[in-house]
Design a protein around this motif. Structure first.
Motif, PDB file in Angstrom:
ATOM      1  N   SER A   8       0.919  -1.216   0.091  1.00  0.00           N
ATOM      2  CA  SER A   8      -0.106  -0.064   0.089  1.00  0.00           C
ATOM      3  C   SER A   8       0.900   1.281   0.019  1.00  0.00           C
ATOM      4  N   VAL A   9       0.276   2.394  -0.503  1.00  0.00           N
ATOM      5  CA  VAL A   9       0.747   3.485  -0.589  1.00  0.00           C
ATOM      6  C   VAL A   9       0.247   4.502   0.576  1.00  0.00           C
ATOM      7  N   LEU A  10       0.696   5.096   1.484  1.00  0.00           N
ATOM      8  CA  LEU A  10       0.233   5.823   2.447  1.00  0.00           C
ATOM      9  C   LEU A  10       0.152   7.113   1.854  1.00  0.00           C
ATOM     10  N   SER A  11      -1.097   7.474   0.984  1.00  0.00           N
ATOM     11  CA  SER A  11      -1.269   8.751   0.391  1.00  0.00           C
ATOM     12  C   SER A  11      -2.771   9.177   0.794  1.00  0.00           C
ATOM     13  N   ASP A  12      -3.063  10.460   0.506  1.00  0.00           N
ATOM     14  CA  ASP A  12      -4.360  10.642   0.678  1.00  0.00           C
ATOM     15  C   ASP A  12      -5.029  11.043  -0.586  1.00  0.00           C
ATOM     16  N   VAL A  13      -4.276  10.840  -1.625  1.00  0.00           N
ATOM     17  CA  VAL A  13      -4.642  11.077  -3.273  1.00  0.00           C
ATOM     18  C   VAL A  13      -4.574   9.735  -4.022  1.00  0.00           C
ATOM     19  N   LEU A  14      -5.509   9.477  -4.839  1.00  0.00           N
ATOM     20  CA  LEU A  14      -5.625   8.524  -5.776  1.00  0.00           C
ATOM     21  C   LEU A  14      -5.493   8.927  -7.103  1.00  0.00           C
ATOM     22  N   ALA A  15      -4.320   8.857  -7.571  1.00  0.00           N
ATOM     23  CA  ALA A  15      -4.142   9.761  -9.149  1.00  0.00           C
ATOM     24  C   ALA A  15      -4.900   8.878  -9.880  1.00  0.00           C
TER      25      ALA A  15
END
Length: 631
Positions: free
Chosen positions: A323-330
């Motif tokens: 998983s990528v700990l990000s607030d944005v799903l490009a």
């Protein structure tokens, strides 16, 4: 002195309680309270030295059987059986203290424990089972004394010796149990769950969000998953499960939509997780937001990063996720804006007015998100799970009247206002938070952590994570480290499931196949027989020494007896032979010295004590007399 009856009574009570405890959470109210009441009454009767007569207990058993059996059906067969077992166990405790009744209590307790395994196969079950086996072994030995003479009493050293020897019997069987564990297959989940698949399971996770459907939310407490990974910041613990993108009336549901083209791993820390979910009927595979890869099971991946398992998942599985700990799903390219701007069937005038305020020309998506957050905070909305608004205008009541709600109301209102403002939005369902078990190195996620949040589309970035529940008052949910005792217990259960429950036939076959392959490919080096022969010779010598030691007398008393028998048989050849004890020899020979030897020796050794120095001297004098006068 210790009375055998008292020991047996205490052991019987312990056995009955061990049979009852693991089944207690699954009982109906009447049997759940009947057993403790019967246990207290049995204790009172035992203190008075009395018991209830069979002419009373037999009709009582029949009446309770008919009462509980009235609820029998194909779907309730296990429930009724468990209730009856516990009720009969309580009735047996009130009856006569006879050998037959004791054995009935033992059998019913064992059946109760076996019935509990149909509901739950946790690590605690094996603890109950081993403890019950130990107590049953000791009780059966004590019961033999009781059947011979119920009034028998033992000294404390004698009682300790009896109990210690009794405990050795089940301990000696442990190697056999370990051997059978390797050979025998086992179920991965409670048998009754397999037999009774029609019953729905309680869960905090849902594939539908219905704002205003209930005035209160009853949070479930079960375990959802355990994920082995490093400890992470609390604000990063969002476990993605499902995306709800459209409406059926006023209900948020998942509708088919054109798949979005997602780029590779985006910006943010990449976290590897080894996930052990609890058995569930949901096809959705959970992982930290945002999942970018999964292995260990067959699965399908949609354009909105929802992972679904192919095939049934009602057993214990394990998978690994990146998983990528990000607030944005490009997203590459465009999305279906009209689809993500669809509104629910019913909207109040106040919500439409607020939406028009947010949709003023010239406002970019980040500015609209800030205005929505400001509106929520100005409304002073509180997070609650009771006293919730209900009905078709629940969102209006939540925002402008009651101003209290849970995550579904916060997320639904926020996503609806964003769509009114011209910002594509959708709901994401999953779990928020997790209790980190430092001892096991994993996160524990439970059903009460079920959560819904929002994703808003910004053309410049992609789908942006927004959690409107965090804008409320009173949302500080207790997701910290739980008590250490609970963590120890959960770690035990986790490793039990990992190492024992999931040890199935497939793993057995793999184990034997690997062993056979290694045996076939084994190549022995030249001259290997020399150290092998040396080791065998050393083992043989050691075995010979042990045999010589075992063949010889092991104590002073044995040496004295052997010397005495040798001189006795020389003096009285007709007494030689096997099968006669020392006192029988004394009576047969009729020699006063032989009778004296038997009396001194028997009074010591046959009463479990060593010979006193004075007694040893006298026995040696008798032996010398026989040597000096062999006839």
């Amino acid at each position: 002195m210790v009375r055998i009856k008292g020991i047996l009574t205490g052991l019987t009570v312990c056995i009955a309680v061990i049979g009852y405890l693991p089944l207690q959470p699954y009982l109906d109210p009447f049997p759940r309270w009947f057993f403790p009441a019967a246990l207290l009454l049995a204790f009172y009767l035992d203190k008075r030295g009395s018991e209830l007569p069979e002419r009373l207990l037999t009709p009582l058993s029949i009446v309770l059987f008919l009462y509980l059996g009235a609820g029998f059906s194909l779907n309730s067969i296990m429930q009724v059986t468990a209730d009856l077992l516990v009720v009969f166990l309580g009735i047996r405790l009130l009856g006569e203290r006879s050998g037959r009744n004791y054995l009935q209590v033992f059998g019913l307790a064992l059946f109760c424990l076996a019935a509990s395994s149909l509901y739950n196969l946790s690590a605690l079950f094996i603890v109950y089972l081993l403890l019950l086996m130990l107590l049953l072994a000791v009780s059966l030995v004590v019961l033999t004394f009781h059947s011979h003479d119920p009034a028998i009493a033992l000294s404390r050293p004698e009682a300790k010796k009896v109990l210690a020897v009794s405990c050795l019997m089940p301990v000696a069987s442990l190697p056999i149990l370990l051997f059978l564990f390797v050979l025998l297959p086992r179920t991965q989940y409670p048998l009754w769950d397999f037999m009774n698949q029609s019953g729905p399971k309680v869960t905090g996770f849902s594939d539908t969000v219905r704002p205003g459907s209930a005035p209160a939310v009853n949070e479930a407490k079960g375990v959802v998953l355990r994920a082995i990974c490093g400890q992470l910041p609390e604000e990063r613990l969002y476990w993605r499960g499902i995306v709800l993108n459209g409406f059926q009336g006023n209900d948020w549901v998942r509708l088919p939509v054109e798949e979005e083209r997602l780029p590779g791993v985006g910006k943010g820390a990449v976290v590897h997780q080894e996930i052990y979910p609890e058995p569930s009927r949901t096809p959705y595979l959970l992982a930290l937001n945002i999942p970018r890869g999964l292995s260990g099971v067959r699965y399908g991946d949609s354009g909105d990063d929802v992972l679904t398992m192919q095939g049934r998942s009602e057993k214990r599985i394990k998978y690994e996720a990146e998983s990528v700990l990000s607030d944005v799903l490009a997203v590459r390219g465009e999305i279906d804006r009209d689809f993500y701007l669809t509104l629910p069937a019913r909207l109040s005038d106040r919500m439409r007015a607020e939406g028009r305020e947010l949709s003023r020309p010239g406002l970019a998506v980040p500015e609209k998100l800030r205005l929505v957050e400001r509106f929520f905070r100005n409304q002073r909305l509180s997070y609650a799970t009771s006293g919730l608004p209900v009905g078709p205008d629940a969102l209006d009541s939540f925002l402008f009247v009651k101003r209290r709600g849970h995550c579904e109301l916060f997320a639904s209102a926020c996503a609806t206002l964003l769509r009114l403002a011209g910002v594509p939005a959708r709901l994401v369902g999953g779990y928020r938070g997790g209790t980190y078990n430092a001892m096991g190195g994993y996160y524990l996620v439970t059903e009460e952590m079920a959560h819904v949040w929002v994703e808003a589309y910004d053309p410049a970035r992609g789908w942006v994570t927004v959690d409107p529940s965090a804008w409320s008052t009173g949302f500080a949910r207790n997701q910290g480290v739980a008590r250490q005792l609970r963590m120890y217990a959960d770690a035990l259960g986790f490793y039990w499931n990992k190492a024992v429950i999931t040890y199935d036939l497939q793993k057995q076959i793999a184990l034997f196949t690997a062993a056979g392959s290694k045996a076939r490919n084994l190549r022995l080096p030249a001259g290997f027989w020399k150290p092998l022969a040396g080791g065998a010779a050393a083992l043989g010598l050691l075995a010979a020494l042990v045999a010589l030691q075992a063949a010889g007398p092991k104590s002073r008393e044995e040496k004295v007896l052997r010397r005495f028998l040798r001189v006795l048989y020389r003096r009285y050849p007709a007494a030689a032979g096997e099968g006669r004890g020392l006192f029988e020899l004394a009576e047969e020979v009729g020699d006063p010295l032989v009778k004296e030897f038997a009396a001194i020796y028997g009074n010591a050794v046959y009463h479990d004590r060593r010979l006193l120095p004075a007694e040893t001297v006298r026995l040696q004098e008798i032996i010398r007399t026989f040597r000096q006068h062999p006839s």
